[in-house]
Design a protein around this motif. Structure first.
Motif, PDB file in Angstrom:
ATOM      1  N   VAL A 226       0.871  -1.358   0.123  1.00 23.26           N
ATOM      2  CA  VAL A 226      -0.092  -0.045   0.001  1.00 23.26           C
ATOM      3  C   VAL A 226       1.011   1.249  -0.076  1.00 23.26           C
ATOM      4  O   VAL A 226       1.879   1.399   0.693  1.00 23.26           O
ATOM      5  CB  VAL A 226      -0.872  -0.105   1.318  1.00 23.26           C
ATOM      6  N   LEU A 227       0.725   2.220  -0.963  1.00 25.89           N
ATOM      7  CA  LEU A 227       1.152   3.414  -0.986  1.00 25.89           C
ATOM      8  C   LEU A 227       0.359   4.377  -0.244  1.00 25.89           C
ATOM      9  O   LEU A 227      -0.710   4.673  -0.496  1.00 25.89           O
ATOM     10  CB  LEU A 227       1.247   3.858  -2.347  1.00 25.89           C
ATOM     11  N   ALA A 228       1.197   4.905   0.878  1.00 28.17           N
ATOM     12  CA  ALA A 228       0.417   5.774   1.784  1.00 28.17           C
ATOM     13  C   ALA A 228       1.270   7.084   2.122  1.00 28.17           C
ATOM     14  O   ALA A 228       2.381   6.828   2.109  1.00 28.17           O
ATOM     15  CB  ALA A 228       0.012   5.187   3.067  1.00 28.17           C
ATOM     16  N   GLY A 229       0.502   8.303   2.494  1.00 24.71           N
ATOM     17  CA  GLY A 229       1.135   9.327   2.968  1.00 24.71           C
ATOM     18  C   GLY A 229       0.355  10.684   2.521  1.00 24.71           C
ATOM     19  O   GLY A 229      -0.497  10.591   2.549  1.00 24.71           O
ATOM     20  N   ASP A 230       1.089  11.700   2.635  1.00 22.90           N
ATOM     21  CA  ASP A 230       0.554  13.051   2.692  1.00 22.90           C
ATOM     22  C   ASP A 230       0.082  13.155   1.298  1.00 22.90           C
ATOM     23  O   ASP A 230       0.296  12.375   0.062  1.00 22.90           O
ATOM     24  CB  ASP A 230       1.350  14.216   2.965  1.00 22.90           C
ATOM     25  N   ALA A 254      -3.389  18.757  -5.078  1.00 21.84           N
ATOM     26  CA  ALA A 254      -3.657  17.917  -3.785  1.00 21.84           C
ATOM     27  C   ALA A 254      -5.034  17.220  -3.982  1.00 21.84           C
ATOM     28  O   ALA A 254      -6.070  17.985  -3.961  1.00 21.84           O
ATOM     29  CB  ALA A 254      -3.344  18.742  -2.713  1.00 21.84           C
ATOM     30  N   GLY A 255      -4.888  15.949  -3.380  1.00 21.26           N
ATOM     31  CA  GLY A 255      -6.132  15.285  -3.322  1.00 21.26           C
ATOM     32  C   GLY A 255      -6.909  14.752  -4.653  1.00 21.26           C
ATOM     33  O   GLY A 255      -8.042  14.517  -4.706  1.00 21.26           O
ATOM     34  N   THR A 256      -5.938  14.651  -5.505  1.00 17.87           N
ATOM     35  CA  THR A 256      -6.495  14.082  -6.868  1.00 17.87           C
ATOM     36  C   THR A 256      -7.016  12.596  -6.517  1.00 17.87           C
ATOM     37  O   THR A 256      -8.059  12.319  -7.170  1.00 17.87           O
ATOM     38  CB  THR A 256      -5.158  13.896  -8.078  1.00 17.87           C
ATOM     39  N   THR A 257      -6.174  11.810  -5.928  1.00 15.57           N
ATOM     40  CA  THR A 257      -6.738  10.409  -5.793  1.00 15.57           C
ATOM     41  C   THR A 257      -7.783  10.335  -4.562  1.00 15.57           C
ATOM     42  O   THR A 257      -7.301  10.593  -3.383  1.00 15.57           O
ATOM     43  CB  THR A 257      -5.501   9.492  -5.416  1.00 15.57           C
ATOM     44  N   ARG A 258      -8.993  10.300  -4.882  1.00 14.51           N
ATOM     45  CA  ARG A 258      -9.948  10.206  -3.795  1.00 14.51           C
ATOM     46  C   ARG A 258     -10.536   8.689  -3.642  1.00 14.51           C
ATOM     47  O   ARG A 258     -11.271   8.403  -2.417  1.00 14.51           O
ATOM     48  CB  ARG A 258     -11.105  10.743  -4.240  1.00 14.51           C
ATOM     49  N   ASP A 259      -9.837   7.586  -4.336  1.00 13.44           N
ATOM     50  CA  ASP A 259     -10.554   6.302  -4.243  1.00 13.44           C
ATOM     51  C   ASP A 259      -9.204   5.330  -3.932  1.00 13.44           C
ATOM     52  O   ASP A 259      -8.089   5.733  -4.573  1.00 13.44           O
ATOM     53  CB  ASP A 259     -11.475   5.965  -4.972  1.00 13.44           C
ATOM     54  N   THR A 260      -9.158   4.270  -3.755  1.00 13.78           N
ATOM     55  CA  THR A 260      -7.971   3.282  -3.875  1.00 13.78           C
ATOM     56  C   THR A 260      -7.996   2.946  -5.302  1.00 13.78           C
ATOM     57  O   THR A 260      -9.022   2.633  -5.873  1.00 13.78           O
ATOM     58  CB  THR A 260      -8.164   1.975  -2.965  1.00 13.78           C
ATOM     59  N   ALA A 295      -8.479   4.289   2.460  1.00 12.03           N
ATOM     60  CA  ALA A 295      -7.008   4.172   2.358  1.00 12.03           C
ATOM     61  C   ALA A 295      -6.713   3.421   3.895  1.00 12.03           C
ATOM     62  O   ALA A 295      -5.685   2.474   3.786  1.00 12.03           O
ATOM     63  CB  ALA A 295      -6.460   5.730   2.419  1.00 12.03           C
ATOM     64  N   LYS A 296      -7.330   3.837   4.783  1.00 14.04           N
ATOM     65  CA  LYS A 296      -7.057   3.373   6.294  1.00 14.04           C
ATOM     66  C   LYS A 296      -7.287   1.713   6.048  1.00 14.04           C
ATOM     67  O   LYS A 296      -6.492   1.055   6.952  1.00 14.04           O
ATOM     68  CB  LYS A 296      -7.710   3.866   7.475  1.00 14.04           C
ATOM     69  N   ARG A 297      -8.349   1.395   5.649  1.00 14.83           N
ATOM     70  CA  ARG A 297      -8.642  -0.201   5.625  1.00 14.83           C
ATOM     71  C   ARG A 297      -7.736  -0.798   4.893  1.00 14.83           C
ATOM     72  O   ARG A 297      -7.175  -2.038   5.171  1.00 14.83           O
ATOM     73  CB  ARG A 297     -10.107  -0.282   5.060  1.00 14.83           C
ATOM     74  N   ALA A 298      -7.093  -0.204   3.743  1.00 16.12           N
ATOM     75  CA  ALA A 298      -6.220  -0.844   2.996  1.00 16.12           C
ATOM     76  C   ALA A 298      -4.810  -1.171   3.693  1.00 16.12           C
ATOM     77  O   ALA A 298      -4.062  -2.053   3.381  1.00 16.12           O
ATOM     78  CB  ALA A 298      -6.009  -0.055   1.538  1.00 16.12           C
ATOM     79  N   ILE A 299      -4.629  -0.117   4.495  1.00 20.03           N
ATOM     80  CA  ILE A 299      -3.226  -0.170   5.381  1.00 20.03           C
ATOM     81  C   ILE A 299      -3.384  -1.308   6.195  1.00 20.03           C
ATOM     82  O   ILE A 299      -2.231  -1.903   6.489  1.00 20.03           O
ATOM     83  CB  ILE A 299      -2.992   1.240   6.015  1.00 20.03           C
ATOM     84  N   GLU A 300      -4.366  -1.590   6.698  1.00 17.99           N
ATOM     85  CA  GLU A 300      -4.559  -2.624   7.847  1.00 17.99           C
ATOM     86  C   GLU A 300      -4.490  -3.956   7.197  1.00 17.99           C
ATOM     87  O   GLU A 300      -3.980  -4.911   7.928  1.00 17.99           O
ATOM     88  CB  GLU A 300      -6.105  -2.587   8.402  1.00 17.99           C
ATOM     89  N   ASN A 301      -4.853  -4.123   5.886  1.00 18.16           N
ATOM     90  CA  ASN A 301      -4.557  -5.374   5.249  1.00 18.16           C
ATOM     91  C   ASN A 301      -3.350  -5.600   4.439  1.00 18.16           C
ATOM     92  O   ASN A 301      -3.107  -6.436   3.821  1.00 18.16           O
ATOM     93  CB  ASN A 301      -5.779  -5.509   4.202  1.00 18.16           C
TER      94      ASN A 301
END
Length: 444
Positions: A226-230, A254-260, A295-301
């Motif tokens: 998972v790619l995560a960050g600011d 900023a905020g272009t990606t709004r879904d996984t 995004a947070k759910r993806a990070i959990e997995n």
């Protein structure tokens, strides 16, 4: 059982197509549709042809409304995949040819095979264990070299041998306890002193197999990264650079990606499943907030989190990913004019130029290769993991019950045996067997 037939090659135009027929009447039916040589006059043939085993026979397949030239091979039961007489026809791979050839076999007495029936018959005839059969479908469905290697170890019986070794140990323990119940005066002093040691040895082997489940999942399904960050850290650009294609939308806003956004690729024989996520920040925008939650759910997995940081930014938030393997990735190093040498779990990259990206990907793959993904017996099936966990609990209960009564220990050992037998098929119920083979294609 009835003689079955099916198309075994994928439907579609191709150089070669395969139709197979299996059962007691396989050779007799084959003889009514196939002439050795170029003759199409099957009806005028006075006697059956000499079908020599394991020989590629050139000839003519004669259907009701067409003929085709190809080859046929007779596999006697002792050498056949199914454990019963089988004939395979190798014809030109046209859709109409395959359908016509199958129809000809059905007209002459064969019945259409069910999903996985050829492999199911191999299991019923003792040529495969249930675990071996699951390896067959895993081989067909594998989408990486690591997945193929793990599937092959399952298909060739390596995993089943490990399970059978544990079952053999349990059989000895169960037999000893049953003898003790029948002849307590003669057998207690011989069986009971070593009982705990024997159960503990079985438990160690079960735990060793369970410990490979995570590596097995990765070998079969890939590494979840998972790619995560600011916001605006370049996560989408990095994903595109890793995939070497424009998969995710990239913009300076900023905020272009709004879904996984998800995609995968293979590197070094291992599949890497990438998930690009929305930038993590507080937002009043309803749509963006939903993206951040996903995004947070993806990070959990995730197996690995790539914490992407814009090296050129003057300010950045401090994010933590508790309990997750995290690689810190400083992006936009070309803009910042600053190169970071690779350190433990820290990388400097430029998603724009591609510099450092391959090194990052290599680090992801090498971590799991070092942990045994590329070889050895690994458990890749959730069904097998569940059975092993059940056996583990039963063996732990057996150890705890040794000082109580022999009857309780015996019940626990039988439960462990039943659980492990579900893997190889020794104790598998009919509904489980049918469910497994329903996942196969008709011609396998």
């Amino acid at each position: 059982m009835k003689t079955i037939a099916a198309i075994s090659s994928p439907i579609g135009a191709g150089g070669i197509g395969i139709v197979r027929v299996s059962g007691d009447e396989a050779v007799g039916i084959a003889d009514t549709v196939f002439n050795f040589g170029n003759s199409t006059s099957i009806a005028k043939r006075a006697v059956k042809q000499d079908w020599q085993p394991l020989k590629m026979n050139y000839g003519t397949f004669v259907a009701s409304d067409f003929c085709d030239r190809g080859y046929a091979v007779y596999f006697p039961a002792a050498k056949a995949y199914t454990g019963e007489d089988t004939v395979e026809f190798y014809l030109h791979g046209g859709v109409r040819i395959m359908q016509g050839a199958l129809s000809a076999l059905l007209e002459r007495g064969a019945v259409l095979a069910e999903h996985g029936e050829f492999t199911k018959r191999a299991f019923l005839s003792g040529r495969l264990t249930l675990a071996d059969a699951e390896g067959v479908i895993d081989m067909i469905n594998a989408d990486s070299a690591a997945g193929l290697r793990a599937a092959y170890r399952l298909m060739d019986g390596s995993v089943a041998k490990e399970i059978d070794a544990i079952l053999s140990g349990l059989e000895s323990l169960i037999a000893g306890l049953e003898a003790t119940l029948d002849y307590p005066d003669e057998m207690e002093d011989e069986v009971l002193p070593t009982l705990g040691e024997g159960i503990d040895e079985c438990l160690k082997k079960v735990n060793a197999l369970i410990s490979t489940a995570r590596q097995g999942r990765i070998a079969k399904h890939g590494i979840n990264v998972v790619l995560a960050g600011d916001v605006n850290a370049g996560k989408s650009s990095l994903m595109n650079a890793m995939l070497k294609e424009e998969r995710a939308i990239v913009a300076d806003v900023a905020g272009t990606t709004r879904d996984t956004v998800e995609d995968s690729f293979e590197y070094g024989g291992v599949r890497i499943n990438l998930v690009d996520t929305a930038g993590l920040r507080d937002s009043d925008d309803i749509v963006e907030a939903q993206g951040i939650a996903r995004a947070k759910r993806a990070i959990e997995n995730a197996d690995i989190v790539l914490h992407v940081i814009d090296k050129s930014a003057e300010r950045r938030s401090e994010l933590e990913f508790d309990g997750k393997m995290t690689f810190t990735v400083f992006n936009k190093c070309d803009v910042a004019g600053f190169a970071i040498p690779r350190m433990a779990y820290t990388f400097g990259v430029s998603a724009k130029t591609g510099e450092g990206v391959d090194m990052l990907v290599q680090a992801i793959v090498s971590m799991y290769k070092e942990n045994g993904v590329s070889g050895g017996e690994v458990i890749t099936s959730e069904r097998h993991v569940s059975a092993l966990q059940q056996a583990k609990r039963a063996l732990e209960s057996a150890i705890a019950s040794i000082d109580c009564t022999i009857d309780c220990t015996l019940i626990d050992l039988r439960e462990a045996y039943d659980a492990l037998g579900q893997i190889t098929g020794k104790t598998a119920k009919e509904d489980i067997i049918n469910t497994i083979f329903s996942k196969f294609c008709v011609g396998k």
